[in-house]
Design a protein around this motif. Structure first.
Motif, PDB file in Angstrom:
ATOM      1  N   ARG A 204      42.552  28.828  38.559  1.00 32.94           N
ATOM      2  CA  ARG A 204      43.641  29.450  39.320  1.00 32.94           C
ATOM      3  C   ARG A 204      43.679  28.983  40.768  1.00 32.94           C
ATOM      4  O   ARG A 204      44.753  28.895  41.366  1.00 32.94           O
ATOM      5  N   HIS A 205      42.500  28.678  41.338  1.00 34.44           N
ATOM      6  CA  HIS A 205      42.455  28.237  42.737  1.00 34.44           C
ATOM      7  C   HIS A 205      43.197  26.915  42.939  1.00 34.44           C
ATOM      8  O   HIS A 205      43.616  26.600  44.055  1.00 34.44           O
ATOM      9  N   ILE A 206      43.339  26.135  41.877  1.00 33.60           N
ATOM     10  CA  ILE A 206      43.920  24.798  41.985  1.00 33.60           C
ATOM     11  C   ILE A 206      45.445  24.838  42.078  1.00 33.60           C
ATOM     12  O   ILE A 206      46.058  23.973  42.690  1.00 33.60           O
ATOM     13  N   PRO A 213      55.944  16.996  40.633  1.00 35.62           N
ATOM     14  CA  PRO A 213      56.843  17.793  39.799  1.00 35.62           C
ATOM     15  C   PRO A 213      56.124  18.322  38.568  1.00 35.62           C
ATOM     16  O   PRO A 213      55.365  17.601  37.928  1.00 35.62           O
ATOM     17  N   ALA A 214      56.357  19.594  38.248  1.00 36.49           N
ATOM     18  CA  ALA A 214      55.639  20.223  37.134  1.00 36.49           C
ATOM     19  C   ALA A 214      56.608  20.983  36.237  1.00 36.49           C
ATOM     20  O   ALA A 214      57.538  21.645  36.711  1.00 36.49           O
ATOM     21  N   ARG A 231      53.576  32.086  32.260  1.00 34.94           N
ATOM     22  CA  ARG A 231      54.346  32.616  33.383  1.00 34.94           C
ATOM     23  C   ARG A 231      53.538  32.570  34.679  1.00 34.94           C
ATOM     24  O   ARG A 231      54.084  32.292  35.749  1.00 34.94           O
ATOM     25  N   TYR A 232      52.241  32.828  34.563  1.00 35.83           N
ATOM     26  CA  TYR A 232      51.376  32.770  35.748  1.00 35.83           C
ATOM     27  C   TYR A 232      51.316  31.350  36.304  1.00 35.83           C
ATOM     28  O   TYR A 232      51.398  31.140  37.516  1.00 35.83           O
ATOM     29  N   LEU A 233      51.159  30.358  35.404  1.00 34.31           N
ATOM     30  CA  LEU A 233      51.128  28.968  35.850  1.00 34.31           C
ATOM     31  C   LEU A 233      52.391  28.620  36.626  1.00 34.31           C
ATOM     32  O   LEU A 233      52.334  28.063  37.727  1.00 34.31           O
ATOM     33  N   ALA A 234      53.544  28.952  36.048  1.00 35.60           N
ATOM     34  CA  ALA A 234      54.815  28.593  36.684  1.00 35.60           C
ATOM     35  C   ALA A 234      55.011  29.302  38.016  1.00 35.60           C
ATOM     36  O   ALA A 234      55.584  28.737  38.952  1.00 35.60           O
ATOM     37  N   ALA A 235      54.515  30.534  38.113  1.00 33.13           N
ATOM     38  CA  ALA A 235      54.696  31.307  39.340  1.00 33.13           C
ATOM     39  C   ALA A 235      53.814  30.806  40.479  1.00 33.13           C
ATOM     40  O   ALA A 235      54.132  31.027  41.656  1.00 33.13           O
ATOM     41  N   HIS A 236      52.719  30.109  40.156  1.00 33.53           N
ATOM     42  CA  HIS A 236      51.758  29.723  41.183  1.00 33.53           C
ATOM     43  C   HIS A 236      51.679  28.220  41.433  1.00 33.53           C
ATOM     44  O   HIS A 236      50.988  27.795  42.354  1.00 33.53           O
ATOM     45  N   ILE A 237      52.360  27.417  40.633  1.00 33.27           N
ATOM     46  CA  ILE A 237      52.460  25.974  40.911  1.00 33.27           C
ATOM     47  C   ILE A 237      53.726  25.765  41.732  1.00 33.27           C
ATOM     48  O   ILE A 237      54.825  26.084  41.266  1.00 33.27           O
TER      49      ILE A 237
END
Length: 442
Positions: A204-206, A213-214, A231-237
């Motif tokens: 998560r720190h990364i 682009p992701a 959803r967490y990945l998209a919200a934090h990248i």
């Protein structure tokens, strides 16, 4: 499609099997999930169709992770850092300077780490059914249940059916295909080891450090990695595009869903062929920052006098630089009585710091070290950024002969064999939030 030739790339003492398919205008590296076997890809209609679709618009690079498929077996667990080295070795062997990455399920955290550490070699990032921290990490009972199923039934198809397919076909052919996938993907011991690492890894720190682009794809009814993880990945990248797909199976290729294979291939093609990843200016990367410092250096200098102190410093500097070279560290600057260095792998950084501490003791001096992994800004002859500041503060909390790391470092070296002692939560000067620290043991 005719199966491509399998080649081997050397990563240290391990050989990693890889294949190259297609001749598109850019490279696309497929980072497999849990276990894989490239020979099986071309036997399965859905797999073969999907990879043929990807190879139609890219130069597709496939590989089997160490201890799985056609690659070498190894004792113990492969860390994210070692697997990142393997991908770099495959890219070098395939003459790929820069590539887009498609990380699936358990392959996602490694793809994230590579993208953040080597943005200059990354065109774009696509994640499917993946996570930064496994949704079941906090459940020890869940882990034990997975291991027990592997011990009892690996090679029968039961584990894959239960964990990856919400709806399973009743016919015998389907179960035989899952059983073959398990047996040719990994041994039971290797499968269990990979599961343990899955539940220990926390990337998560990364996420905030991703600068390419992701695209994040996730099925709404995924039984293995719940949709909240996507959803967490998209919200934090930063700037990530997110798309939820219908369906209740984790791996649409295992269940032979050709329509979903086309849908995912369409989304990846549209995203990658329209991206501007090559135009992203790279001035920030993920790195592990190391600060070292000679304890009571002023006092020792006064005791020895200028000439003897200078000679001692020279021996200290020589020792540190030798270890930096040994563990592939990058010396940023000599601080007089210590060093600032960066590493592309946190486990190597920790081992380097511990080695320095041990090797300078015969010189009659003690060194303390601090490490943190985070985003740094690259200058011509220096590095800056909050990660550098945190590493300096972490080093200040270390005692004589100690190596202290932030929780970020400790989370990223899961499976490395490194041992830590919890030093509790600390309020570090100049930082708004408290940081949990760990002392390296042994």
């Amino acid at each position: 499609m005719t199966p491509p030739e399998t080649r081997y790339a050397r990563s240290g003492d391990i050989r990693i099997a890889y294949q190259v398919v297609g001749n598109g205008p850019f490279d696309l590296v497929y980072v497999p999930g849990y276990v894989s076997n490239m020979d099986l890809y071309w036997d399965g209609p859905a797999w073969s169709h999907f990879f043929s679709r990807l190879a139609a618009f890219s130069r597709l690079i496939l590989f089997d992770k160490r201890s799985t498929g056609l690659s070498d077996r190894m004792a113990g667990v492969a860390t994210l850092e070692e697997r990142m080295d393997d991908v770099r070795a495959v890219m070098d062997a395939a003459h790929s300077e820069k590539a887009a990455f498609y990380g699936v399920s358990e392959g996602g955290p490694m793809a994230l780490l590579f993208t953040a550490t080597y943005p200059d070699r990354t065109r774009a990032l696509v994640l499917y059914g993946s996570y930064a921290c496994h949704p079941s990490t906090l459940s020890a009972e869940n882990i034990d249940q997975h291991i027990a199923t592997i011990d009892r039934a690996w090679g029968t198809g039961e584990y894959t059916a239960q964990g990856f397919c919400a709806r399973t076909a009743a016919d015998e052919t389907f179960w035989r295909s899952l059983a073959r996938f398990e047996r040719q993907g990994a041994s039971p011991s290797a499968a269990a080891t990979i599961v343990k690492m899955q539940f220990e890894t926390d990337a998560r720190h990364i996420l905030p450090t991703i600068r390419v682009p992701a695209l994040v794809l996730h099925r709404i009814g995924d039984p293995r990695i719940t949709v909240d993880a996507g959803r967490y990945l998209a919200a934090h990248i930063p700037g990530a595009k997110y798309l939820e797909l219908p369906g209740i199976d984790h791996n649409f290729l295992l269940t032979g869903e050709r329509d979903m294979a086309d849908r995912v291939a369409d989304e990846i093609e549209e995203f990658l062929t329209g991206s501007r990843g090559s135009d992203v200016e790279i001035d920030r990367v993920l790195s592990t920052v190391l600060f070292t410092d000679i304890v009571e250096s002023t006092k020792r200098a006064a005791e020895l006098g200028d000439r003897q102190w200078r000679a001692l410093l020279d021996r200290h500097d020589e020792t540190v630089r030798h270890q930096l070279a040994r563990f592939r560290g990058n010396e940023v600057k000599n601080l007089g009585d210590g060093f600032l260095a960066t590493f592309d792998g946190p486990a190597r950084a920790v081992r380097c710091a511990a080695s320095i501490s041990e090797l300078v003791r015969p010189l009659g001096i003690m060194v303390r070290s601090g490490l943190h992994t985070g985003e740094i800004e690259l200058k011509r002859d220096d590095v800056t950024g909050i990660a550098v500041h945190i590493a300096a503060r972490v080093a200040a909390e270390a005692g004589a002969g100690e190596t202290v790391v932030s929780s970020t470092v400790r989370d990223l070296v899961a499976g490395s064999g490194l041992r830590f002692e919890d030093r509790g939560i600390h309020a570090l000067k100049g930082l708004p939030e408290e940081v949990r620290l760990y002392r390296v043991l042994g």
